[in-house]
Design a protein around this motif. Structure first.
Motif, PDB file in Angstrom:
ATOM      1  N   ALA A  83       0.826  -1.212   0.000  1.00  0.00           N
ATOM      2  CA  ALA A  83       0.000   0.000   0.000  1.00  0.00           C
ATOM      3  C   ALA A  83       0.860   1.261   0.000  1.00  0.00           C
ATOM      4  CB  ALA A  83      -0.939  -0.004   1.206  1.00  0.00           C
ATOM      5  N   LYS A  84       2.082   1.154   0.490  1.00  0.00           N
ATOM      6  CA  LYS A  84       2.992   2.318   0.500  1.00  0.00           C
ATOM      7  C   LYS A  84       3.351   2.742  -0.928  1.00  0.00           C
ATOM      8  CE  LYS A  84       3.366   1.698   5.006  1.00  0.00           C
ATOM      9  NZ  LYS A  84       2.203   0.946   5.386  1.00  0.00           N
ATOM     10  N   ILE A  85       3.417   1.779  -1.850  1.00  0.00           N
ATOM     11  CA  ILE A  85       3.678   2.117  -3.254  1.00  0.00           C
ATOM     12  C   ILE A  85       2.496   2.906  -3.804  1.00  0.00           C
ATOM     13  CG2 ILE A  85       4.092   1.227  -5.580  1.00  0.00           C
ATOM     14  CD1 ILE A  85       5.324  -1.286  -4.237  1.00  0.00           C
ATOM     15  N   GLY A  86       1.293   2.419  -3.541  1.00  0.00           N
ATOM     16  CA  GLY A  86       0.097   3.119  -3.999  1.00  0.00           C
ATOM     17  C   GLY A  86       0.016   4.521  -3.427  1.00  0.00           C
ATOM     18  N   ALA A  87       0.309   4.658  -2.153  1.00  0.00           N
ATOM     19  CA  ALA A  87       0.273   5.982  -1.526  1.00  0.00           C
ATOM     20  C   ALA A  87       1.312   6.903  -2.158  1.00  0.00           C
ATOM     21  CB  ALA A  87       0.515   5.859  -0.020  1.00  0.00           C
ATOM     22  N   THR A  88       2.480   6.358  -2.497  1.00  0.00           N
ATOM     23  CA  THR A  88       3.522   7.142  -3.160  1.00  0.00           C
ATOM     24  C   THR A  88       3.028   7.645  -4.514  1.00  0.00           C
ATOM     25  OG1 THR A  88       5.280   5.956  -2.018  1.00  0.00           O
ATOM     26  CG2 THR A  88       5.886   7.030  -4.086  1.00  0.00           C
ATOM     27  N   ASP A  89       2.214   6.826  -5.172  1.00  0.00           N
ATOM     28  CA  ASP A  89       1.649   7.194  -6.472  1.00  0.00           C
ATOM     29  C   ASP A  89       0.358   8.007  -6.356  1.00  0.00           C
ATOM     30  OD1 ASP A  89       3.699   5.841  -7.783  1.00  0.00           O
ATOM     31  OD2 ASP A  89       2.514   4.007  -8.071  1.00  0.00           O
ATOM     32  N   GLY A  90      -0.063   8.306  -5.126  1.00  0.00           N
ATOM     33  CA  GLY A  90      -1.290   9.076  -4.924  1.00  0.00           C
ATOM     34  C   GLY A  90      -2.560   8.266  -5.111  1.00  0.00           C
ATOM     35  N   LYS A  91      -2.470   6.950  -4.940  1.00  0.00           N
ATOM     36  CA  LYS A  91      -3.635   6.069  -5.106  1.00  0.00           C
ATOM     37  C   LYS A  91      -4.218   5.691  -3.753  1.00  0.00           C
ATOM     38  CE  LYS A  91      -2.698   4.801  -9.564  1.00  0.00           C
ATOM     39  NZ  LYS A  91      -3.432   5.292 -10.618  1.00  0.00           N
ATOM     40  N   SER A  92      -5.523   5.582  -3.708  1.00  0.00           N
ATOM     41  CA  SER A  92      -6.178   5.102  -2.497  1.00  0.00           C
ATOM     42  C   SER A  92      -6.099   3.580  -2.458  1.00  0.00           C
ATOM     43  CB  SER A  92      -7.646   5.530  -2.486  1.00  0.00           C
ATOM     44  OG  SER A  92      -8.375   4.807  -3.472  1.00  0.00           O
ATOM     45  N   PHE A  93      -6.333   3.018  -1.299  1.00  0.00           N
ATOM     46  CA  PHE A  93      -6.340   1.565  -1.169  1.00  0.00           C
ATOM     47  C   PHE A  93      -7.454   0.985  -2.038  1.00  0.00           C
ATOM     48  CE2 PHE A  93      -6.680  -2.579   0.767  1.00  0.00           C
ATOM     49  CZ  PHE A  93      -5.369  -2.891   1.052  1.00  0.00           C
ATOM     50  N   GLN A  94      -8.560   1.675  -2.115  1.00  0.00           N
ATOM     51  CA  GLN A  94      -9.683   1.212  -2.941  1.00  0.00           C
ATOM     52  C   GLN A  94      -9.298   1.184  -4.420  1.00  0.00           C
ATOM     53  OE1 GLN A  94     -13.846   2.236  -1.858  1.00  0.00           O
ATOM     54  NE2 GLN A  94     -13.756   3.420  -3.748  1.00  0.00           N
ATOM     55  N   GLN A  95      -8.567   2.181  -4.884  1.00  0.00           N
ATOM     56  CA  GLN A  95      -8.092   2.182  -6.277  1.00  0.00           C
ATOM     57  C   GLN A  95      -7.146   1.014  -6.505  1.00  0.00           C
ATOM     58  OE1 GLN A  95      -6.634   6.261  -6.031  1.00  0.00           O
ATOM     59  NE2 GLN A  95      -7.887   6.793  -7.816  1.00  0.00           N
ATOM     60  N   MET A  96      -6.276   0.766  -5.546  1.00  0.00           N
ATOM     61  CA  MET A  96      -5.333  -0.344  -5.673  1.00  0.00           C
ATOM     62  C   MET A  96      -6.075  -1.679  -5.719  1.00  0.00           C
ATOM     63  SD  MET A  96      -2.426   0.979  -3.017  1.00  0.00           S
ATOM     64  CE  MET A  96      -1.613  -0.597  -3.004  1.00  0.00           C
ATOM     65  N   ALA A  97      -7.031  -1.869  -4.824  1.00  0.00           N
ATOM     66  CA  ALA A  97      -7.782  -3.124  -4.797  1.00  0.00           C
ATOM     67  C   ALA A  97      -8.549  -3.315  -6.103  1.00  0.00           C
ATOM     68  CB  ALA A  97      -8.731  -3.142  -3.603  1.00  0.00           C
ATOM     69  N   GLY A  98      -9.130  -2.251  -6.612  1.00  0.00           N
ATOM     70  CA  GLY A  98      -9.834  -2.336  -7.889  1.00  0.00           C
ATOM     71  C   GLY A  98      -8.907  -2.792  -8.999  1.00  0.00           C
TER      72      GLY A  98
END
Length: 145
Positions: A83-98
């Motif tokens: 999730a830290k990668i997603g946060a670095t990219d400005g993505k929410s956890f929900q966007q990542m899960a999708g």
């Protein structure tokens, strides 16, 4: 003596057990490094150079650069670290899960609000196309998460 792992028969699921933890140790340590702003900036400035500072496999580095979270998980990544990668990219956890399900964020949200995926056909691989202990999934080896 090898431990029995009946959870290997669950389609689209990689259980983060001791073996996965060992395999993904440096990948997960890299992810944790992204908690510091200076490390996020270094990573964003030159991803490959920053990844090369970590004792990760080439496959893990490629998975990170592709932002393929399912691939990262198969190589030992833990979603809470990833999730830290997603946060670095400005993505929410929900966007990542999708993205991990091949769905848009809106479609993923709607599915979860409606109660998630049906368990029918998703309980055991030996009940469908897969074989016990062998991952089912598409041609890339990705099952549904």
């Amino acid at each position: 003596m090898a431990l029995e792992k009946p959870y290997l028969d669950i389609p689209g699921t990689v259980v983060f057990d001791a073996e996965q933890s060992r395999k993904g140790y440096w990948l997960n340590q890299f992810c944790m490094s992204l908690m510091k702003s200076e490390n996020r900036e270094r990573f964003k400035a030159d991803e490959r150079a920053y990844l090369d500072e970590w004792d990760m496999s080439e496959e893990q580095k490629q998975a990170v650069m592709a932002r393929d979270l399912n691939w990262c998980i198969r190589t030992g990544g833990n979603i809470y670290f990833l999730a830290k990668i997603g946060a670095t990219d400005g993505k929410s956890f929900q966007q990542m899960a999708g993205s991990m399900t091949g769905m848009s964020e809106d479609a993923y949200r709607a599915m979860m609000v409606a109660g998630g995926r049906s368990v029918e056909g998703n309980r055991f691989m030996h009940e469908s196309a897969g074989t016990p202990g062998q991952p089912a999934g598409n041609a890339t080896g990705q099952g549904g998460i």
